[in-house]
Motif scaffolding. Structure first.
Motif, PDB file in Angstrom:
ATOM      1  N   THR A  58      39.304  30.560  50.077  1.00  0.00           N
ATOM      2  CA  THR A  58      39.842  31.737  50.747  1.00  0.00           C
ATOM      3  C   THR A  58      39.134  31.961  52.084  1.00  0.00           C
ATOM      4  OG1 THR A  58      38.310  33.268  49.668  1.00  0.00           O
ATOM      5  CG2 THR A  58      40.423  32.884  48.572  1.00  0.00           C
ATOM      6  N   LEU A  59      39.839  32.626  52.987  1.00  0.00           N
ATOM      7  CA  LEU A  59      39.292  32.986  54.290  1.00  0.00           C
ATOM      8  C   LEU A  59      39.891  34.322  54.686  1.00  0.00           C
ATOM      9  CD1 LEU A  59      37.730  32.248  56.932  1.00  0.00           C
ATOM     10  CD2 LEU A  59      39.873  31.215  57.731  1.00  0.00           C
ATOM     11  N   THR A  60      39.048  35.275  55.065  1.00  0.00           N
ATOM     12  CA  THR A  60      39.526  36.567  55.544  1.00  0.00           C
ATOM     13  C   THR A  60      39.437  36.593  57.061  1.00  0.00           C
ATOM     14  OG1 THR A  60      38.941  37.690  53.505  1.00  0.00           O
ATOM     15  CG2 THR A  60      39.166  39.062  55.479  1.00  0.00           C
ATOM     16  N   ILE A  61      40.535  36.999  57.674  1.00  0.00           N
ATOM     17  CA  ILE A  61      40.676  37.033  59.130  1.00  0.00           C
ATOM     18  C   ILE A  61      40.760  38.491  59.556  1.00  0.00           C
ATOM     19  CG2 ILE A  61      42.123  36.328  61.078  1.00  0.00           C
ATOM     20  CD1 ILE A  61      43.063  33.978  59.189  1.00  0.00           C
ATOM     21  N   GLU A  62      39.776  38.922  60.303  1.00  0.00           N
ATOM     22  CA  GLU A  62      39.713  40.305  60.781  1.00  0.00           C
ATOM     23  C   GLU A  62      40.520  40.446  62.073  1.00  0.00           C
ATOM     24  OE1 GLU A  62      38.127  42.781  59.236  1.00  0.00           O
ATOM     25  OE2 GLU A  62      37.046  41.616  57.725  1.00  0.00           O
ATOM     26  N   PRO A  63      40.899  41.682  62.439  1.00  0.00           N
ATOM     27  CA  PRO A  63      41.549  41.873  63.739  1.00  0.00           C
ATOM     28  C   PRO A  63      40.701  41.263  64.865  1.00  0.00           C
ATOM     29  CG  PRO A  63      41.673  43.883  62.455  1.00  0.00           C
ATOM     30  CD  PRO A  63      40.769  42.928  61.695  1.00  0.00           C
ATOM     31  N   HIS A  64      41.361  40.646  65.818  1.00  0.00           N
ATOM     32  CA  HIS A  64      40.777  40.003  67.004  1.00  0.00           C
ATOM     33  C   HIS A  64      40.153  38.634  66.734  1.00  0.00           C
ATOM     34  CE1 HIS A  64      41.677  43.476  69.480  1.00  0.00           C
ATOM     35  NE2 HIS A  64      41.233  44.214  68.483  1.00  0.00           N
ATOM     36  N   ASP A  65      40.122  38.170  65.473  1.00  0.00           N
ATOM     37  CA  ASP A  65      39.672  36.806  65.200  1.00  0.00           C
ATOM     38  C   ASP A  65      40.760  35.841  65.680  1.00  0.00           C
ATOM     39  OD1 ASP A  65      37.267  37.522  63.967  1.00  0.00           O
ATOM     40  OD2 ASP A  65      38.087  37.376  61.928  1.00  0.00           O
ATOM     41  N   ILE A  66      40.397  34.899  66.511  1.00  0.00           N
ATOM     42  CA  ILE A  66      41.353  33.899  66.997  1.00  0.00           C
ATOM     43  C   ILE A  66      41.446  32.805  65.945  1.00  0.00           C
ATOM     44  CG2 ILE A  66      41.814  32.191  68.801  1.00  0.00           C
ATOM     45  CD1 ILE A  66      40.355  34.115  70.745  1.00  0.00           C
ATOM     46  N   HIS A  67      42.695  32.451  65.577  1.00  0.00           N
ATOM     47  CA  HIS A  67      42.870  31.492  64.479  1.00  0.00           C
ATOM     48  C   HIS A  67      44.170  30.700  64.633  1.00  0.00           C
ATOM     49  CE1 HIS A  67      44.879  35.217  63.269  1.00  0.00           C
ATOM     50  NE2 HIS A  67      45.665  34.483  62.492  1.00  0.00           N
ATOM     51  N   ARG A  68      44.179  29.563  63.956  1.00  0.00           N
ATOM     52  CA  ARG A  68      45.357  28.690  63.883  1.00  0.00           C
ATOM     53  C   ARG A  68      45.228  27.833  62.634  1.00  0.00           C
ATOM     54  NH1 ARG A  68      46.955  25.082  68.932  1.00  0.00           N
ATOM     55  NH2 ARG A  68      48.803  26.374  69.043  1.00  0.00           N
ATOM     56  N   MET A  69      46.301  27.757  61.851  1.00  0.00           N
ATOM     57  CA  MET A  69      46.327  26.918  60.666  1.00  0.00           C
ATOM     58  C   MET A  69      47.030  25.610  61.003  1.00  0.00           C
ATOM     59  SD  MET A  69      45.935  30.071  59.887  1.00  0.00           S
ATOM     60  CE  MET A  69      45.531  31.289  58.673  1.00  0.00           C
ATOM     61  N   PHE A  70      46.515  24.488  60.454  1.00  0.00           N
ATOM     62  CA  PHE A  70      47.045  23.164  60.736  1.00  0.00           C
ATOM     63  C   PHE A  70      47.027  22.330  59.460  1.00  0.00           C
ATOM     64  CE2 PHE A  70      46.020  18.781  62.516  1.00  0.00           C
ATOM     65  CZ  PHE A  70      47.316  18.506  62.912  1.00  0.00           C
ATOM     66  N   ALA A  71      48.153  21.699  59.132  1.00  0.00           N
ATOM     67  CA  ALA A  71      48.230  20.785  57.983  1.00  0.00           C
ATOM     68  C   ALA A  71      48.034  19.370  58.522  1.00  0.00           C
ATOM     69  CB  ALA A  71      49.564  20.925  57.272  1.00  0.00           C
ATOM     70  N   GLU A  72      46.812  18.962  58.588  1.00  0.00           N
ATOM     71  CA  GLU A  72      46.443  17.716  59.252  1.00  0.00           C
ATOM     72  C   GLU A  72      46.840  16.466  58.476  1.00  0.00           C
ATOM     73  OE1 GLU A  72      42.395  15.977  61.363  1.00  0.00           O
ATOM     74  OE2 GLU A  72      42.287  17.769  60.122  1.00  0.00           O
ATOM     75  N   ASN A  73      46.493  16.399  57.188  1.00  0.00           N
ATOM     76  CA  ASN A  73      46.647  15.161  56.421  1.00  0.00           C
ATOM     77  C   ASN A  73      47.731  15.188  55.357  1.00  0.00           C
ATOM     78  OD1 ASN A  73      44.445  13.884  57.765  1.00  0.00           O
ATOM     79  ND2 ASN A  73      43.066  15.132  56.542  1.00  0.00           N
ATOM     80  N   GLU A  74      48.189  16.373  54.991  1.00  0.00           N
ATOM     81  CA  GLU A  74      49.184  16.502  53.914  1.00  0.00           C
ATOM     82  C   GLU A  74      49.838  17.875  54.005  1.00  0.00           C
ATOM     83  OE1 GLU A  74      47.225  16.608  50.039  1.00  0.00           O
ATOM     84  OE2 GLU A  74      45.411  17.287  51.029  1.00  0.00           O
ATOM     85  N   ASP A  75      50.973  18.038  53.339  1.00  0.00           N
ATOM     86  CA  ASP A  75      51.595  19.351  53.244  1.00  0.00           C
ATOM     87  C   ASP A  75      50.621  20.311  52.565  1.00  0.00           C
ATOM     88  OD1 ASP A  75      53.867  18.131  54.262  1.00  0.00           O
ATOM     89  OD2 ASP A  75      55.009  18.264  52.399  1.00  0.00           O
ATOM     90  N   CYS A  76      50.688  21.578  52.935  1.00  0.00           N
ATOM     91  CA  CYS A  76      49.785  22.568  52.367  1.00  0.00           C
ATOM     92  C   CYS A  76      50.575  23.827  52.014  1.00  0.00           C
ATOM     93  CB  CYS A  76      48.685  22.904  53.369  1.00  0.00           C
ATOM     94  SG  CYS A  76      47.500  24.095  52.728  1.00  0.00           S
ATOM     95  N   LEU A  77      50.346  24.336  50.828  1.00  0.00           N
ATOM     96  CA  LEU A  77      50.943  25.578  50.367  1.00  0.00           C
ATOM     97  C   LEU A  77      49.818  26.603  50.262  1.00  0.00           C
ATOM     98  CD1 LEU A  77      53.536  26.951  49.252  1.00  0.00           C
ATOM     99  CD2 LEU A  77      52.771  26.237  46.969  1.00  0.00           C
TER     100      LEU A  77
END
Length: 99
Positions: A58-77
């Motif tokens: 798990t990862l909690t992202i607070e307001p103003h945290d810059i973020h991007r999710m990437f499925a590099e090697n396989e599909d991710c759910l």
């Protein structure tokens, strides 16, 4: 993206990120979210760090945290549980031309 619950207090979404794809590089003014990987591996750019997430991480992202999710090697759910500010997305970069 599948919306599992939307109400005045919280939102729960199930998201499928296909291998080789990524979401916007973004942040939120008010929205707080927690991401939990269900299957696959999710690479997250998070405030100048690269985090590799596996199932149950798990990862909690607070307001103003810059973020991007990437499925590099396989599909991710993964699940995203957040506060209800659905339109609170400030995109810095986007592969799909969204503003």
């Amino acid at each position: 993206e599948e919306w599992l619950e939307v109400n005045e207090k919280y939102v729960v979404k199930r998201l499928m990120m296909k291998k080789g794809n990524q979401c916007s590089l973004q942040y939120h003014e008010a929205k707080k979210e927690t991401v939990m990987v269900l299957s696959g591996t999710l690479t997250v750019y998070f405030n100048d760090q690269i985090i590799k997430m596996a199932p149950s991480d798990t990862l909690t992202i607070e307001p103003h945290d810059i973020h991007r999710m990437f499925a590099e090697n396989e599909d991710c759910l993964y699940l995203e549980c957040s506060t209800p500010e659905l339109d609170d997305v400030v995109r810095i970069e986007d592969d799909y031309g969204r503003k």
